[in-house]
Design an enzyme around this catalytic site. Sequence first.
Site, PDB file in Angstrom:
ATOM      1  N   ARG A  39      54.747  59.671 -25.027  1.00  0.00           N
ATOM      2  CA  ARG A  39      55.305  60.719 -24.177  1.00  0.00           C
ATOM      3  C   ARG A  39      54.770  60.578 -22.751  1.00  0.00           C
ATOM      4  NH1 ARG A  39      54.221  66.386 -27.156  1.00  0.00           N
ATOM      5  NH2 ARG A  39      56.173  66.424 -28.279  1.00  0.00           N
ATOM      6  N   ASN A  59      59.417  65.942 -36.173  1.00  0.00           N
ATOM      7  CA  ASN A  59      59.586  66.206 -34.746  1.00  0.00           C
ATOM      8  C   ASN A  59      60.181  64.962 -34.095  1.00  0.00           C
ATOM      9  OD1 ASN A  59      58.986  66.533 -31.857  1.00  0.00           O
ATOM     10  ND2 ASN A  59      57.787  68.296 -32.523  1.00  0.00           N
ATOM     11  N   HIS A  63      70.543  81.222 -34.610  1.00  0.00           N
ATOM     12  CA  HIS A  63      69.982  80.798 -33.324  1.00  0.00           C
ATOM     13  C   HIS A  63      69.263  81.931 -32.590  1.00  0.00           C
ATOM     14  CE1 HIS A  63      69.745  78.185 -29.779  1.00  0.00           C
ATOM     15  NE2 HIS A  63      70.081  79.233 -29.051  1.00  0.00           N
ATOM     16  N   HIS A  79      61.219  78.560 -34.681  1.00  0.00           N
ATOM     17  CA  HIS A  79      60.657  77.464 -35.476  1.00  0.00           C
ATOM     18  C   HIS A  79      59.137  77.475 -35.412  1.00  0.00           C
ATOM     19  CE1 HIS A  79      60.715  75.887 -31.367  1.00  0.00           C
ATOM     20  NE2 HIS A  79      59.800  75.017 -31.739  1.00  0.00           N
ATOM     21  N   HIS A  82      37.263  81.381 -45.395  1.00  0.00           N
ATOM     22  CA  HIS A  82      38.287  82.358 -45.742  1.00  0.00           C
ATOM     23  C   HIS A  82      39.479  82.075 -44.825  1.00  0.00           C
ATOM     24  CE1 HIS A  82      38.540  86.795 -47.201  1.00  0.00           C
ATOM     25  NE2 HIS A  82      39.707  86.571 -46.631  1.00  0.00           N
TER      26      HIS A  82
END
Lengths: 334, 334
Positions: A20, A75, A112, A165, A292
């Site tokens: 990227r 992804n 959406h 998402h 926890h």
Amino acid sequence: MPEIRRDPIIGRWIIISTERGKRPSDFGHDKDNQGSIPCPFCPGNEEKTPPEIMAYRPRGQKSNESGWWLRVIPNKFPVLQIEGQLNRSAEGLYDRMDGLGAHEVIVETPDHTKSLAQLDDDKIQDVFWAYRDRIVDLQKDPRLQYVLIFKNRGSVAGASLLHSHSQLIATPMVPIRVRQEIVGAQRYFDYKERCIYCDIIRQEQQQNVRVVDENQDFIAISPFASRFPFEISVLPKKHDSHFEDIQKSEVNNLGRLMKSVLNRLERVLDGPPYNFILHNSPLKQPPCEFYHWHIEIMPKLTKTAGFEWGSGFYINPTSPEYATKSLREIENLL
Amino acid sequence: MPEIRRDPIIGRWIIISTERGKRPSDFGHDKDNQGSIPCPFCPGNEEKTPPEIMAYRPRGQKSNESGWWLRVIPNKFPVLQIEGQLNRSAEGLYDRMDGLGAHEVIVETPDHTKSLAQLDDDKIQDVFWAYRDRIVDLQKDPRLQYVLIFKNRGSVAGASLLHSHSQLIATPMVPIRVRQEIVGAQRYFDYKERCIYCDIIRQEQQQNVRVVDENQDFIAISPFASRFPFEISVLPKKHDSHFEDIQKSEVNNLGRLMKSVLNRLERVLDGPPYNFILHNSPLKQPPCEFYHWHIEIMPKLTKTAGFEWGSGFYINPTSPEYATKSLREIENLL
């Protein structure tokens, strides 16, 4: 291949995601893709994403076609890659390994426009089932140490798409913040022979000034030392170190509590950008008495100055007691 | 009174600054005060700030009048208050103390429009002299453990005013990030009997792929495990645990190197928002062989998602080697 590097002083791992790779000219004003059409997460656009990893859909339907109500996909711009070996190596006093891991997207709804908090009870529960299913599956990969599950809501909080998402990043190391929690909780346990999170829950219930909401299985509190205004932790009341060991009835109550808490935030803060992140035990750690699992919810309301990253020193303009009071009161308006 | 609270699990201290207490309705769109007129930091407006703590001005001039070229004032909206006692106390398993400390502003120049990088050599040096003078003065206060000095440049990086300034927060505890560095450096020293920062400098000079700039006394490197694109660390080449012990000739070279580095960032990234923060030894710690003071510069180019705070797990889209190359090449354009 992305590269994972370790800070030699404090032991923090970071990912250099060279694929990227950004050049100086790429850091202009952020484009806001939140409204991008056509949305790759919408039904009918399944071919715009890599092939699905799993989906919840009516029996008999084909993969990568519409009809699903939850869909997990790789992804498209992964920060880590699933193929290869770790190739741990040294560079003088530095440590590095190949950027191996998984980066997945959990599309929480075909709708959406719906937010997570607006989903029906059974659908928000399915989001947590999907988290669990993915952890259980990734646990089988001997190269992976941790599954980081998080949600960015709103572009200010880092979401690049509006369609609701969550994301999952599976890593070959344990993130430092989780490791620090485990070390701190272990130290407390060594001394007291009690789980510190269980003790916190007991104290919070007694004091009753930072309990935002609760039901039979879960409790939402504003942490005593909240870093951010309206920060919230959601914990199972019964001690459990591993999220993936959750019972069916507990998933129902987790969904209900998360929905209630997120709705309170939406209403009190007028649809704020937020992040939440699941803090869970490392994949290879057996069930234990001292850690926890919990979910940290962080509304993004204030500009966090870089010095807060540089010092670990946070200034919070809103007391957790005040935040709790506001979040509790909104209930009366329902 | 603000309150300082400790996270019971990882030991991080945070400040609940109740005086600045924000109600939900206060978290609207941030007002950008960067251009606010009249600027309280400009000469002639000295009465708009609390009375000055110190200033560099021609001999014989009166306090709180114009003529100064650097001015240190109490922050008008301090996150900590200088009057009082700590009153450390417990609340069940939690720890708290009163929000005692200092919060000061270092106005770096009388010129409203000049950036730190644009100051003349002697004036940028005076900024570092002012840091030193304030540390030396605050060291005398037995209640204080640490002096955090940082700069926010640009509203995205948290600056509320355009006029070039740094800030100082003196605290009754050591910030966790610094403590983690000290612990990590101590561990390395115990094993190797060498300072890890000195070892890093040696390796970086040898490899010569992450050295952005250097002069006789200081070196600027892109950290091997940079969290952010174009992150830079500036370190003294000669081992020194305490910034305030800096020599006069070193201040000159620190000013020159910071000016060069900030100018490179300005030109490569087109005037980016950034933060820098001085990492120094705690006030009460005697000089030591294992810790090495330094300055961390963090351009704010990417949206840091909250999960990065929640996990300590950073994704950096720009390799430090690439950043170094860009920052070095700009020199040729001069």
